[in-house]
Design a protein around this motif. Sequence first.
Motif, PDB file in Angstrom:
ATOM      1  N   SER A   1      -3.716 -16.394  -6.953  1.00  0.00           N
ATOM      2  CA  SER A   1      -3.819 -16.593  -8.402  1.00  0.00           C
ATOM      3  C   SER A   1      -5.278 -16.694  -8.843  1.00  0.00           C
ATOM      4  CB  SER A   1      -3.062 -17.850  -8.825  1.00  0.00           C
ATOM      5  OG  SER A   1      -3.589 -18.994  -8.165  1.00  0.00           O
ATOM      6  N   LYS A   2      -6.171 -17.011  -7.910  1.00  0.00           N
ATOM      7  CA  LYS A   2      -7.599 -17.166  -8.232  1.00  0.00           C
ATOM      8  C   LYS A   2      -8.376 -15.865  -8.048  1.00  0.00           C
ATOM      9  CE  LYS A   2      -7.123 -21.688  -8.690  1.00  0.00           C
ATOM     10  NZ  LYS A   2      -7.212 -22.341 -10.024  1.00  0.00           N
ATOM     11  N   LEU A   3      -7.719 -14.833  -7.523  1.00  0.00           N
ATOM     12  CA  LEU A   3      -8.402 -13.575  -7.239  1.00  0.00           C
ATOM     13  C   LEU A   3      -8.360 -12.645  -8.451  1.00  0.00           C
ATOM     14  CD1 LEU A   3      -7.047 -12.800  -3.640  1.00  0.00           C
ATOM     15  CD2 LEU A   3      -9.051 -14.146  -4.296  1.00  0.00           C
ATOM     16  N   SER A   4      -9.299 -11.715  -8.489  1.00  0.00           N
ATOM     17  CA  SER A   4      -9.301 -10.712  -9.561  1.00  0.00           C
ATOM     18  C   SER A   4      -8.161  -9.724  -9.324  1.00  0.00           C
ATOM     19  CB  SER A   4     -10.636  -9.960  -9.570  1.00  0.00           C
ATOM     20  OG  SER A   4     -10.733  -9.126  -8.417  1.00  0.00           O
ATOM     21  N   GLY A   5      -7.879  -8.918 -10.349  1.00  0.00           N
ATOM     22  CA  GLY A   5      -6.796  -7.943 -10.229  1.00  0.00           C
ATOM     23  C   GLY A   5      -7.024  -6.965  -9.089  1.00  0.00           C
ATOM     24  N   GLY A   6      -8.265  -6.495  -8.951  1.00  0.00           N
ATOM     25  CA  GLY A   6      -8.573  -5.560  -7.880  1.00  0.00           C
ATOM     26  C   GLY A   6      -8.432  -6.190  -6.508  1.00  0.00           C
ATOM     27  N   GLN A   7      -8.868  -7.449  -6.390  1.00  0.00           N
ATOM     28  CA  GLN A   7      -8.727  -8.168  -5.116  1.00  0.00           C
ATOM     29  C   GLN A   7      -7.257  -8.384  -4.779  1.00  0.00           C
ATOM     30  OE1 GLN A   7     -11.102 -11.539  -6.215  1.00  0.00           O
ATOM     31  NE2 GLN A   7     -12.973 -10.736  -5.262  1.00  0.00           N
ATOM     32  N   GLN A   8      -6.466  -8.730  -5.790  1.00  0.00           N
ATOM     33  CA  GLN A   8      -5.025  -8.920  -5.561  1.00  0.00           C
ATOM     34  C   GLN A   8      -4.377  -7.636  -5.062  1.00  0.00           C
ATOM     35  OE1 GLN A   8      -3.009 -10.640  -8.928  1.00  0.00           O
ATOM     36  NE2 GLN A   8      -4.467 -12.318  -9.120  1.00  0.00           N
ATOM     37  N   GLN A   9      -4.758  -6.511  -5.643  1.00  0.00           N
ATOM     38  CA  GLN A   9      -4.134  -5.252  -5.223  1.00  0.00           C
ATOM     39  C   GLN A   9      -4.546  -4.885  -3.802  1.00  0.00           C
ATOM     40  OE1 GLN A   9      -1.486  -3.705  -5.519  1.00  0.00           O
ATOM     41  NE2 GLN A   9      -1.687  -2.657  -7.486  1.00  0.00           N
ATOM     42  N   ARG A  10      -5.771  -5.242  -3.406  1.00  0.00           N
ATOM     43  CA  ARG A  10      -6.185  -4.975  -2.021  1.00  0.00           C
ATOM     44  C   ARG A  10      -5.458  -5.910  -1.043  1.00  0.00           C
ATOM     45  NH1 ARG A  10     -12.381  -5.229  -1.897  1.00  0.00           N
ATOM     46  NH2 ARG A  10     -12.199  -6.111  -3.987  1.00  0.00           N
ATOM     47  N   VAL A  11      -5.153  -7.130  -1.475  1.00  0.00           N
ATOM     48  CA  VAL A  11      -4.307  -8.008  -0.643  1.00  0.00           C
ATOM     49  C   VAL A  11      -2.930  -7.367  -0.481  1.00  0.00           C
ATOM     50  CG1 VAL A  11      -3.132 -10.249  -0.521  1.00  0.00           C
ATOM     51  CG2 VAL A  11      -5.530 -10.139  -1.255  1.00  0.00           C
ATOM     52  N   ALA A  12      -2.413  -6.800  -1.567  1.00  0.00           N
ATOM     53  CA  ALA A  12      -1.103  -6.137  -1.504  1.00  0.00           C
ATOM     54  C   ALA A  12      -1.143  -4.945  -0.550  1.00  0.00           C
ATOM     55  CB  ALA A  12      -0.667  -5.695  -2.901  1.00  0.00           C
ATOM     56  N   ILE A  13      -2.257  -4.224  -0.525  1.00  0.00           N
ATOM     57  CA  ILE A  13      -2.409  -3.110   0.413  1.00  0.00           C
ATOM     58  C   ILE A  13      -2.388  -3.637   1.843  1.00  0.00           C
ATOM     59  CG2 ILE A  13      -4.002  -1.339   1.256  1.00  0.00           C
ATOM     60  CD1 ILE A  13      -4.889  -0.940  -1.677  1.00  0.00           C
ATOM     61  N   ALA A  14      -3.106  -4.746   2.091  1.00  0.00           N
ATOM     62  CA  ALA A  14      -3.112  -5.349   3.432  1.00  0.00           C
ATOM     63  C   ALA A  14      -1.706  -5.790   3.826  1.00  0.00           C
ATOM     64  CB  ALA A  14      -4.076  -6.532   3.470  1.00  0.00           C
ATOM     65  N   ARG A  15      -0.955  -6.350   2.878  1.00  0.00           N
ATOM     66  CA  ARG A  15       0.424  -6.773   3.153  1.00  0.00           C
ATOM     67  C   ARG A  15       1.289  -5.569   3.553  1.00  0.00           C
ATOM     68  NH1 ARG A  15       3.534  -8.933  -1.925  1.00  0.00           N
ATOM     69  NH2 ARG A  15       3.231  -6.736  -2.413  1.00  0.00           N
ATOM     70  N   ALA A  16       1.063  -4.436   2.904  1.00  0.00           N
ATOM     71  CA  ALA A  16       1.819  -3.231   3.262  1.00  0.00           C
ATOM     72  C   ALA A  16       1.381  -2.705   4.631  1.00  0.00           C
ATOM     73  CB  ALA A  16       1.616  -2.150   2.197  1.00  0.00           C
ATOM     74  N   LEU A  17       0.084  -2.792   4.923  1.00  0.00           N
ATOM     75  CA  LEU A  17      -0.441  -2.224   6.167  1.00  0.00           C
ATOM     76  C   LEU A  17      -0.053  -3.027   7.397  1.00  0.00           C
ATOM     77  CD1 LEU A  17      -4.049  -1.112   5.136  1.00  0.00           C
ATOM     78  CD2 LEU A  17      -1.964   0.256   5.287  1.00  0.00           C
ATOM     79  N   ILE A  18       0.239  -4.316   7.224  1.00  0.00           N
ATOM     80  CA  ILE A  18       0.586  -5.131   8.397  1.00  0.00           C
ATOM     81  C   ILE A  18       1.919  -4.691   8.997  1.00  0.00           C
ATOM     82  CG2 ILE A  18       1.863  -7.043   7.308  1.00  0.00           C
ATOM     83  CD1 ILE A  18       0.116  -8.954   9.065  1.00  0.00           C
ATOM     84  N   GLN A  19       2.675  -3.893   8.257  1.00  0.00           N
ATOM     85  CA  GLN A  19       3.914  -3.313   8.777  1.00  0.00           C
ATOM     86  C   GLN A  19       3.646  -2.096   9.662  1.00  0.00           C
ATOM     87  OE1 GLN A  19       5.583  -3.683   4.292  1.00  0.00           O
ATOM     88  NE2 GLN A  19       6.851  -2.424   5.626  1.00  0.00           N
ATOM     89  N   SER A  20       2.371  -1.638   9.698  1.00  0.00           N
ATOM     90  CA  SER A  20       2.008  -0.398  10.413  1.00  0.00           C
ATOM     91  C   SER A  20       2.850   0.780   9.926  1.00  0.00           C
ATOM     92  CB  SER A  20       2.178  -0.564  11.926  1.00  0.00           C
ATOM     93  OG  SER A  20       1.352  -1.601  12.392  1.00  0.00           O
ATOM     94  N   PRO A  21       2.866   1.031   8.599  1.00  0.00           N
ATOM     95  CA  PRO A  21       3.711   2.104   8.075  1.00  0.00           C
ATOM     96  C   PRO A  21       3.108   3.477   8.341  1.00  0.00           C
ATOM     97  CG  PRO A  21       2.393   1.185   6.312  1.00  0.00           C
ATOM     98  CD  PRO A  21       2.090   0.371   7.547  1.00  0.00           C
ATOM     99  N   GLN A  22       3.965   4.481   8.408  1.00  0.00           N
ATOM    100  CA  GLN A  22       3.508   5.869   8.473  1.00  0.00           C
ATOM    101  C   GLN A  22       3.301   6.440   7.071  1.00  0.00           C
ATOM    102  OE1 GLN A  22       6.089   8.335  10.882  1.00  0.00           O
ATOM    103  NE2 GLN A  22       6.560   6.624  12.231  1.00  0.00           N
ATOM    104  N   ILE A  23       4.036   5.874   6.115  1.00  0.00           N
ATOM    105  CA  ILE A  23       4.024   6.355   4.732  1.00  0.00           C
ATOM    106  C   ILE A  23       3.714   5.174   3.823  1.00  0.00           C
ATOM    107  CG2 ILE A  23       5.419   7.401   2.888  1.00  0.00           C
ATOM    108  CD1 ILE A  23       7.263   8.480   5.212  1.00  0.00           C
ATOM    109  N   LEU A  24       2.840   5.387   2.841  1.00  0.00           N
ATOM    110  CA  LEU A  24       2.544   4.346   1.855  1.00  0.00           C
ATOM    111  C   LEU A  24       2.903   4.867   0.464  1.00  0.00           C
ATOM    112  CD1 LEU A  24       1.359   1.501   1.379  1.00  0.00           C
ATOM    113  CD2 LEU A  24      -0.867   2.593   1.042  1.00  0.00           C
TER     114      LEU A  24
END
Length: 244
Positions: free
Chosen positions: A146-169
Amino acid sequence: MTNDVIQCHNLETAYAASLHRPILDGISCQIKQGEFVALLGLNGAGKSSLLRSLVGLVPLVKGEIHINGVVMTPRTLPQIRRDIGMLFQGSGLIRQLSAVENVLCGRLGIRKTWETVFGFPQRDRLLALELLEQLGLRELAYQKTSKLSGGQQQRVAIARALIQSPQILLADEPTTGLDVIATQQVMETLVELHTQQGMTIVTVLHDLGMAARYAQRAIVLDAGRILYDGHCDNLQAQFAKVNR
């Protein structure tokens, strides 16, 4: 042998009275391994519905979706979702949790319930921190999102998706509400995943210039159908057809 990782055959959704037609009305397309594809179209064209159908979030009345050669059914959906990371509009983070805790949430679909009763394994935490570091957020790992900027939040969301080791994003308007600098950071992160890791990226975008700058291929939808599928040059001319 085909290297299509996504195959859509004649996808059709239920009739939407507000639109006087199905949201998706006979969509067929294929996306190859390692492509960066932008889904474009006016509001109501069916972009987000097509994207969400690829992870079983939009019910179909007709048609088939194949992911990595596996036909999507209720039985195969868990297997298919393990290969796909998803970015939603507005990041979809839990604002009361820290950045690293949000990233770890991406492991919930992989770990059995009993494996997370006493917290996540150390190797998961180390991986989450490593992903945040790769995205330039290591020093903010324990900050509430909640304390992060919008861009920082979206990069956290990218990291959350990547921790699944997906082939497709899959990314549904990943830059909505972001300023110019944050938008550039998020899009360049997607480009790096595509070029350096060979990840297949499919993203819904509104900005034609952004699609031309970052994507390899554009699929333009109009009224639930594909109007154009090809290179990203001269997209303005394709949109002119929508308004005729």
